[in-house]
Write a protein that holds these residues in place. Structure first.
Motif, PDB file in Angstrom:
ATOM      1  N   LYS A 106      -5.782  -5.318  14.036  1.00 42.33           N
ATOM      2  CA  LYS A 106      -5.276  -4.277  13.123  1.00 42.33           C
ATOM      3  C   LYS A 106      -3.959  -3.757  13.712  1.00 42.33           C
ATOM      4  O   LYS A 106      -3.068  -4.537  13.994  1.00 42.33           O
ATOM      5  N   GLU A 107      -3.839  -2.445  13.934  1.00 39.47           N
ATOM      6  CA  GLU A 107      -2.552  -1.941  14.418  1.00 39.47           C
ATOM      7  C   GLU A 107      -2.481  -1.820  15.940  1.00 39.47           C
ATOM      8  O   GLU A 107      -1.451  -1.443  16.489  1.00 39.47           O
ATOM      9  N   SER A 108      -3.586  -2.163  16.619  1.00 43.78           N
ATOM     10  CA  SER A 108      -3.650  -1.981  18.065  1.00 43.78           C
ATOM     11  C   SER A 108      -3.313  -3.269  18.811  1.00 43.78           C
ATOM     12  O   SER A 108      -3.742  -4.357  18.428  1.00 43.78           O
ATOM     13  N   GLU A 158       5.502  -4.565  17.074  1.00 42.44           N
ATOM     14  CA  GLU A 158       4.808  -3.494  16.372  1.00 42.44           C
ATOM     15  C   GLU A 158       4.070  -4.079  15.175  1.00 42.44           C
ATOM     16  O   GLU A 158       4.465  -5.113  14.647  1.00 42.44           O
ATOM     17  N   ARG A 159       3.042  -3.371  14.786  1.00 40.56           N
ATOM     18  CA  ARG A 159       2.307  -3.770  13.592  1.00 40.56           C
ATOM     19  C   ARG A 159       1.993  -2.501  12.801  1.00 40.56           C
ATOM     20  O   ARG A 159       1.072  -1.763  13.131  1.00 40.56           O
ATOM     21  N   THR A 160       2.781  -2.296  11.800  1.00 44.27           N
ATOM     22  CA  THR A 160       2.718  -1.064  11.022  1.00 44.27           C
ATOM     23  C   THR A 160       1.483  -1.016  10.144  1.00 44.27           C
ATOM     24  O   THR A 160       1.302  -1.879   9.270  1.00 44.27           O
ATOM     25  N   GLY A 161       0.634  -0.009  10.364  1.00 44.20           N
ATOM     26  CA  GLY A 161      -0.536   0.191   9.514  1.00 44.20           C
ATOM     27  C   GLY A 161      -1.467  -0.999   9.469  1.00 44.20           C
ATOM     28  O   GLY A 161      -2.249  -1.157   8.525  1.00 44.20           O
ATOM     29  N   GLY A 162      -1.400  -1.853  10.472  1.00 46.11           N
ATOM     30  CA  GLY A 162      -2.278  -3.010  10.500  1.00 46.11           C
ATOM     31  C   GLY A 162      -1.936  -4.072   9.487  1.00 46.11           C
ATOM     32  O   GLY A 162      -2.767  -4.953   9.203  1.00 46.11           O
ATOM     33  N   SER A 188       3.922  -7.356  10.876  1.00 48.05           N
ATOM     34  CA  SER A 188       4.317  -7.119  12.260  1.00 48.05           C
ATOM     35  C   SER A 188       5.785  -7.485  12.439  1.00 48.05           C
ATOM     36  O   SER A 188       6.320  -8.341  11.732  1.00 48.05           O
TER      37      SER A 188
END
Lengths: 116, 113
Positions: A51-53, A68-72, A75
């Motif tokens: 997801k976003e982590s 980065e991965r915005t809102g899951g 990316s």
């Protein structure tokens, strides 16, 4: 169903410039991975999102790379400042959490980065 | 350190000429060995997962086998459309907290009519 899409397909930049690569995973895939293939070498792991982590970023070469991965969802992978050795093909892959053990990753076509 | 070595680097076959690709691995506790196919300009495409020695998987003209030290991808009566780079990857215990795959450099297969 749309596959993993990556943008741009090819980027040519000067040493010291910044480049941002984008990956849109398959809808519903919580796992997202970045891999890289440098000319003549094997595909190497960079990092893994659930997801976003960030689950694992042990493959990131140095602090010039930021993922980065915005809102899951999608990316981005930013390289700043780019160096000659960053040239290669950057692959994004995604998979369902339930399919993690089976190793069935769906790869995009890759973003080729050339640093001059 | 987990490692994967594939041989040969390149293989040229006549259509219908069966052969095998080799993947030797060193890993601290195998959690899966994976075969992928990659066409030029494309990303790898998943073929098989093998978990334990003695296991076999088949798909059309391809058959993957696994021992404690290596895996073979057998191609029976290949066709030109089987031409691609075949990648082997492993996941070991060291990467237990992640799904990191360790790839080999691949075998580039060309099948001529």
């Amino acid at each position: 169903e749309a596959g993993v899409t990556q943008f741009p397909s090819h980027s040519v930049i000067e040493k010291g410039q910044t480049v941002t690569l984008r990956c849109d995973p398959i809808s519903g895939h919580d796992n997202l991975y970045w891999y890289r293939r440098v000319m003549g070498k094997e595909i190497k792991f960079l990092l893994h999102f659930v997801k976003e982590s960030k689950q694992d970023e042990s493959g990131m070469p140095n602090n010039r790379f930021l993922a980065e991965r915005t809102g899951g969802t999608y990316s981005t992978l930013k390289v700043q400042p780019a160096e000659l050795e960053d040239s290669g093909v950057y692959f994004c892959a995604s998979s369902q959490l339930a399919k993690t053990r089976e190793g069935e990753l769906f790869f995009g076509e890759g973003s080729r980065l050339t640093v001059l | 350190e987990d490692q994967v070595t594939q041989s040969p680097e390149a293989l040229r076959l006549q259509e219908g000429e069966s052969s095998s690709l080799n993947c030797s691995y060193t890993v601290s506790g195998l959690r899966g060995l994976f075969w992928y196919r990659q066409d030029p300009g494309k990303g790898p495409e998943f073929l098989f997962t093998l978990y334990s020695a003695g296991e076999e998987k088949e798909k059309e003209r391809l058959k993957a086998t696994l021992t404690k030290k290596e895996s073979f991808l057998h191609i029976t009566a290949p066709k030109p459309e089987d031409s691609a780079t075949y990648l082997c990857a492993v996941r070991g215990v060291r990467s237990y907290n992640t799904d990191k795959l360790i790839f080999g450099t691949g075998t580039r297969l060309q099948v001529f009519p």
